[in-house]
Design a protein around this motif. Structure first.
Motif, PDB file in Angstrom:
ATOM      1  N   ALA A 268      13.519   0.796 -13.918  1.00  0.00           N
ATOM      2  CA  ALA A 268      14.116   0.984 -15.254  1.00  0.00           C
ATOM      3  C   ALA A 268      13.133   1.541 -16.268  1.00  0.00           C
ATOM      4  CB  ALA A 268      14.707  -0.328 -15.769  1.00  0.00           C
ATOM      5  N   ASN A 269      12.100   2.217 -15.795  1.00  0.00           N
ATOM      6  CA  ASN A 269      11.037   2.687 -16.673  1.00  0.00           C
ATOM      7  C   ASN A 269      10.184   3.682 -15.898  1.00  0.00           C
ATOM      8  OD1 ASN A 269       8.641   2.961 -18.176  1.00  0.00           O
ATOM      9  ND2 ASN A 269       8.674   0.842 -18.877  1.00  0.00           N
ATOM     10  N   PRO A 270      10.140   4.951 -16.297  1.00  0.00           N
ATOM     11  CA  PRO A 270       9.329   5.928 -15.556  1.00  0.00           C
ATOM     12  C   PRO A 270       7.861   5.539 -15.459  1.00  0.00           C
ATOM     13  CG  PRO A 270      10.831   7.050 -17.043  1.00  0.00           C
ATOM     14  CD  PRO A 270      10.939   5.585 -17.368  1.00  0.00           C
ATOM     15  N   ALA A 271       7.330   4.840 -16.454  1.00  0.00           N
ATOM     16  CA  ALA A 271       5.935   4.411 -16.390  1.00  0.00           C
ATOM     17  C   ALA A 271       5.730   3.384 -15.283  1.00  0.00           C
ATOM     18  CB  ALA A 271       5.505   3.834 -17.737  1.00  0.00           C
ATOM     19  N   VAL A 272       6.707   2.506 -15.085  1.00  0.00           N
ATOM     20  CA  VAL A 272       6.639   1.538 -13.999  1.00  0.00           C
ATOM     21  C   VAL A 272       6.773   2.236 -12.657  1.00  0.00           C
ATOM     22  CG1 VAL A 272       7.803  -0.447 -12.939  1.00  0.00           C
ATOM     23  CG2 VAL A 272       7.477  -0.366 -15.424  1.00  0.00           C
ATOM     24  N   THR A 273       7.693   3.182 -12.561  1.00  0.00           N
ATOM     25  CA  THR A 273       7.854   3.940 -11.323  1.00  0.00           C
ATOM     26  C   THR A 273       6.564   4.651 -10.945  1.00  0.00           C
ATOM     27  OG1 THR A 273      10.223   4.285 -11.722  1.00  0.00           O
ATOM     28  CG2 THR A 273       9.146   5.817 -10.220  1.00  0.00           C
TER      29      THR A 273
ATOM     30  N   ILE B  95       7.428   1.418 -25.058  1.00  0.00           N
ATOM     31  CA  ILE B  95       6.820   1.013 -23.776  1.00  0.00           C
ATOM     32  C   ILE B  95       7.612   1.509 -22.566  1.00  0.00           C
ATOM     33  CG2 ILE B  95       5.518  -0.921 -24.730  1.00  0.00           C
ATOM     34  CD1 ILE B  95       7.687  -2.847 -23.741  1.00  0.00           C
ATOM     35  N   ASN B  96       8.328   2.602 -22.727  1.00  0.00           N
ATOM     36  CA  ASN B  96       9.206   3.107 -21.672  1.00  0.00           C
ATOM     37  C   ASN B  96       9.681   4.496 -22.081  1.00  0.00           C
ATOM     38  OD1 ASN B  96      11.374   3.722 -19.980  1.00  0.00           O
ATOM     39  ND2 ASN B  96      12.242   1.667 -20.043  1.00  0.00           N
ATOM     40  N   PRO B  97       9.246   5.550 -21.395  1.00  0.00           N
ATOM     41  CA  PRO B  97       9.682   6.902 -21.786  1.00  0.00           C
ATOM     42  C   PRO B  97      11.194   7.077 -21.803  1.00  0.00           C
ATOM     43  CG  PRO B  97       7.817   7.027 -20.281  1.00  0.00           C
ATOM     44  CD  PRO B  97       8.242   5.581 -20.312  1.00  0.00           C
ATOM     45  N   ALA B  98      11.898   6.464 -20.853  1.00  0.00           N
ATOM     46  CA  ALA B  98      13.355   6.623 -20.792  1.00  0.00           C
ATOM     47  C   ALA B  98      14.045   5.899 -21.931  1.00  0.00           C
ATOM     48  CB  ALA B  98      13.888   6.104 -19.450  1.00  0.00           C
ATOM     49  N   ARG B  99      13.445   4.794 -22.418  1.00  0.00           N
ATOM     50  CA  ARG B  99      14.048   4.051 -23.510  1.00  0.00           C
ATOM     51  C   ARG B  99      14.167   4.899 -24.767  1.00  0.00           C
ATOM     52  NH1 ARG B  99      14.970   3.434 -27.948  1.00  0.00           N
ATOM     53  NH2 ARG B  99      14.721   1.689 -29.374  1.00  0.00           N
ATOM     54  N   ASP B 100      13.186   5.770 -24.996  1.00  0.00           N
ATOM     55  CA  ASP B 100      13.219   6.602 -26.194  1.00  0.00           C
ATOM     56  C   ASP B 100      13.819   7.980 -25.916  1.00  0.00           C
ATOM     57  OD1 ASP B 100      11.922   6.635 -29.143  1.00  0.00           O
ATOM     58  OD2 ASP B 100      11.738   8.628 -28.246  1.00  0.00           O
ATOM     59  N   LEU B 101      13.429   8.596 -24.808  1.00  0.00           N
ATOM     60  CA  LEU B 101      13.835   9.976 -24.554  1.00  0.00           C
ATOM     61  C   LEU B 101      15.331  10.099 -24.308  1.00  0.00           C
ATOM     62  CD1 LEU B 101      13.106  12.936 -24.184  1.00  0.00           C
ATOM     63  CD2 LEU B 101      12.517  12.430 -21.796  1.00  0.00           C
ATOM     64  N   GLY B 102      15.915   9.179 -23.540  1.00  0.00           N
ATOM     65  CA  GLY B 102      17.352   9.255 -23.289  1.00  0.00           C
ATOM     66  C   GLY B 102      18.174   9.211 -24.570  1.00  0.00           C
ATOM     67  N   PRO B 103      18.010   8.169 -25.396  1.00  0.00           N
ATOM     68  CA  PRO B 103      18.726   8.139 -26.672  1.00  0.00           C
ATOM     69  C   PRO B 103      18.360   9.294 -27.596  1.00  0.00           C
ATOM     70  CG  PRO B 103      17.993   5.943 -26.104  1.00  0.00           C
ATOM     71  CD  PRO B 103      17.364   6.877 -25.104  1.00  0.00           C
ATOM     72  N   ARG B 104      17.135   9.773 -27.529  1.00  0.00           N
ATOM     73  CA  ARG B 104      16.730  10.891 -28.388  1.00  0.00           C
ATOM     74  C   ARG B 104      17.493  12.166 -28.008  1.00  0.00           C
ATOM     75  NH1 ARG B 104      12.420  11.298 -31.912  1.00  0.00           N
ATOM     76  NH2 ARG B 104      11.624   9.281 -31.173  1.00  0.00           N
ATOM     77  N   ILE B 105      17.680  12.378 -26.719  1.00  0.00           N
ATOM     78  CA  ILE B 105      18.478  13.532 -26.274  1.00  0.00           C
ATOM     79  C   ILE B 105      19.906  13.400 -26.790  1.00  0.00           C
ATOM     80  CG2 ILE B 105      19.488  14.659 -24.245  1.00  0.00           C
ATOM     81  CD1 ILE B 105      16.881  13.953 -22.752  1.00  0.00           C
ATOM     82  N   PHE B 106      20.459  12.182 -26.698  1.00  0.00           N
ATOM     83  CA  PHE B 106      21.834  11.988 -27.170  1.00  0.00           C
ATOM     84  C   PHE B 106      21.962  12.283 -28.658  1.00  0.00           C
ATOM     85  CE2 PHE B 106      24.727   9.112 -29.430  1.00  0.00           C
ATOM     86  CZ  PHE B 106      25.920   9.688 -29.039  1.00  0.00           C
TER      87      PHE B 106
END
Length: 263
Positions: A70-75, A203-214
């Protein structure tokens, strides 16, 4: 189950996990920002707990399928230090970002009338960033983007360090069985409660980038990209670096000294 079907299921699982996190977490941000008086005005810990529980719920819902990165940094950290397949990393990251977009759509479905009311009442527009804080992070009081970048590195390093400790098989004091999901959620909540006002603790690229794209597509335009003030890259780059450093710190400083069972 074929390998392809299994992999598709993993990607769906990652998208659903991030969508859950954004749906609950950004909804709590809406409660904080859009209402006057805010129900969290003197209880920011409630927002932190909401974000933490969203992570816990996401793990319980999807952990058996994909492990709930659930987090590209963790992946990335898992690929570097824990043997996760590098071939899966790009697809996992894309699924996580897509989940962030879906979660933001759900939040918008709930709060769009309140968002419009807030912007009208305060005489601001989406293009000027009105209510963008519901969805994305931004620097707080006295915080510059470069300082926020360093903050994100440090906070994400602590997150990944903690995840590695909680999930370490040789750690005899780590939470057992399903309680690990709750403890990881508490780590997220603790980070928010102690540092959330700095820049929203992405603390999670997807947490910000996904909503930012929307929100870019939903009328916020330049207040999403490049963001105010030119901030979009901070919650992407900082967590990736932090994940590498945090995972590496655990592997170097703690894991070599953990007791191994005698064979």
């Amino acid at each position: 189950m074929s390998p392809i079907t299994k992999f598709i299921g993993e990607l769906i699982s990652e998208a659903v996990a991030v969508a859950i996190i954004i749906f609950i977490g950004c909804s709590s941000a809406a409660m904080l920002l859009l209402y006057d008086p805010s129900p969290y005005q003197n209880a920011y810990w409630g927002v932190a707990i909401a974000w933490g529980l969203s992570v816990t719920f996401a793990i319980y819902a999807t952990g058996s399928v994909s492990g709930t990165h659930a987090n590209p940094a963790v992946t990335l950290a898992l690929a570097l230090y824990r043997g996760f397949s590098w071939r899966k990393v790009p697809a996992y990251c894309m699924a996580q970002i897509f989940g962030g977009i879906c979660g933001a759509v759900l939040v918008y479905c709930l709060y769009s009338p309140v968002i419009d009311h807030y912007n009208t009442t305060h005489h601001i527009t989406r293009l000027l960033g009105g209510s963008a804080g519901v969805f994305v992070t931004s620097p707080g009081l006295a915080i510059t983007p470069i300082h926020a970048f360093y903050d994100e590195i440090l906070l994400t390093a602590f997150l990944v360090f903690s995840i590695f400790a909680i999930t370490e098989s040789y750690n005899t004091v780590a939470p057992q069985a399903n309680s690990g999901a709750f403890m990881i959620g508490l780590v997220v909540a603790a980070i928010g409660a102690s540092a959330g006002y700095l820049e929203g603790w992405a603390i999670n690229p997807a947490r910000d980038l996904g909503p930012r794209i929307f929100i870019y597509l939903a009328g916020w335009g330049p207040s999403a990209f490049p963001g105010l003030p030119n901030y979009w890259w901070v919650p992407i780059g900082g967590p990736f670096i932090g994940g590498i450093l945090g995972g590496g710190a655990y592997q170097l400083l703690i894991r070599p000294f953990l007791p191994r069972p005698i064979v």
